[in-house]
Each structure stands twice: as structure tokens, then as C-alpha cells.
Design an enzyme around this catalytic site. Structure first.
Site, PDB file in Angstrom:
ATOM      1  N   HIS A  75      -0.855  10.119  -9.233  1.00  0.00           N
ATOM      2  CA  HIS A  75      -0.923   9.161 -10.332  1.00  0.00           C
ATOM      3  C   HIS A  75      -2.170   8.291 -10.247  1.00  0.00           C
ATOM      4  O   HIS A  75      -2.702   7.881 -11.255  1.00  0.00           O
ATOM      5  CB  HIS A  75       0.335   8.299 -10.375  1.00  0.00           C
ATOM      6  N   CYS A 158      17.693  12.942 -36.963  1.00  0.00           N
ATOM      7  CA  CYS A 158      19.133  12.775 -37.158  1.00  0.00           C
ATOM      8  C   CYS A 158      19.531  12.817 -38.633  1.00  0.00           C
ATOM      9  O   CYS A 158      20.710  12.714 -38.968  1.00  0.00           O
ATOM     10  CB  CYS A 158      19.597  11.464 -36.537  1.00  0.00           C
TER      11      CYS A 158
END
Length: 181
Positions: A75, A158
């Protein structure tokens, strides 16, 4: 010849993850080099192989790698390479992690360690996006100097129509261009 600017693209677990493929291509068209970090949940929506094929470079998705894999600073390395960190799509979970300073996966660790501009493009259900906690977390990120690329209104996965749809890819790419200077 000038070195290409480096975008680290973080992809989180939203149905909008498939748009990461288009974001990669359009950033490359603007002469950016793109490295990709995928969360575990994002891999339920689009495969690392797809994004690796399009970006032309390895896709990162694990915090720690085995002894046989080439992994230098993890990272830290990705954070230092970035001219811009773009998280698109960004889930409520990732927004909350970063707002609270949590760093328990590769993407959140990279967000905590980069000195590059951080752009966050939320994508989620309208009820979730307008929730007080999510809005508070987005405000915190703005106060930290990060840029929120606001979602747009439209038909959501949705079936509901509302604000929560990932911003248009052209707008996201333009925000990266602007941030990269």
C-alpha cells in the site's frame, strides 16, 4: 517524452463496478497510466482479469502476498506512485472506513498513506446515500481535502429512481484530469 501520470483506481463492491472498465479506457485515452485496487466485494461484480486486461498491469486485491509474488512496499508503494487516487465506485462502507481513519484492507490503507489528491465517486441506493451517517462521512472527507464526485439521479439497480447512481464516466475522468493538473 514526459512520464505518464499515474492513477490508482480503487473499485469497491457496487453494481457500478462494471463501469471501472470504461473509466480505465477513458483515462488511458487521456494518457494516464492506471493501476487498480479491487476490494473483495468488488470481485463479485467484475473480475480482476477484466480490469487487468484493460489496464495492462497487475490488479491488486490482497493486503499481503505469498513469498513467491513480487510485492515491494504494498500500500505504501501504490500510495507513493499515485498522482491521483480515484475510488469509483465508492460504497458507504469504504467512505465510512476512510472517514473514520480505518485501514483494514489494501484500498483503505492506500487512501490513508497517499499524498496524492483523493477523488471519491459514491454509488449506492438513494436511501443509503442520503442517510445522515453517510452524508456526515462525505462531509468529513471533504474537510480532509478529498473530493466527492457527487452521484447523479437515475434508475438504480434496485429499480428505484433517485440520487445514488455513479456520476457519468466523462465527469469522473474530467475530475481526474483536473486533479492531476
Amino acid at each position: 517524452m514526459a512520464k505518464k501520470k499515474q492513477v490508482v483506481l480503487g473499485v469497491t463492491g457496487s453494481i457500478a463496478a462494471y463501469k471501472a472498465a470504461d473509466i480505465i479506457r477513458r483515462l488511458q485515452d487521456k494518457d494516464f497510466s492506471v493501476s487498480v485496487i479491487m476490494t473483495k466485494a468488488s470481485q463479485e461484480f467484475i473480475t480482476p482479469l477484466t480490469l487487468e486486461s484493460l489496464s495492462g498491469s497487475r490488479v491488486y486485491h490482497e493486503m499481503f502476498h505469498g513469498k513467491n509474488e513480487a510485492w515491494e512496499g504494498g500500500h505504501i508503494d501504490l500510495a507513493q506512485q499515485a498522482d491521483v487516487l480515484l475510488i469509483a465506485p465508492a460504497t458507504a462502507n469504504m467512505i465510512g472506513k476512510i472517514a473514520c481513519g480505518l485501514a483494514d484492507d489494501l484500498l483503505s490503507c492506500t487512501a490513508m498513506t497517499t499524498r496524492a489528491p483523493v477523488l471519491i465517486a459514491p454509488a449506492m441506493n438513494e436511501a443509503m446515500y442520503t442517510n445522515t451517517a453517510v452524508q456526515s462521512n462525505c462531509q468529513k472527507l471533504k474537510e480532509f481535502g478529498m473530493t466527492i464526485i457527487e452521484p447523479v439521479e437515475g434508475k438504480l439497480a434496485c429499480g428505484v429512481v433517485g440520487k445514488g447512481k455513479l456520476a457519468e464516466v466523462d465527469d469522473i475522468v474530467q475530475a481526474v484530469v483536473n486533479a492531476a493538473g
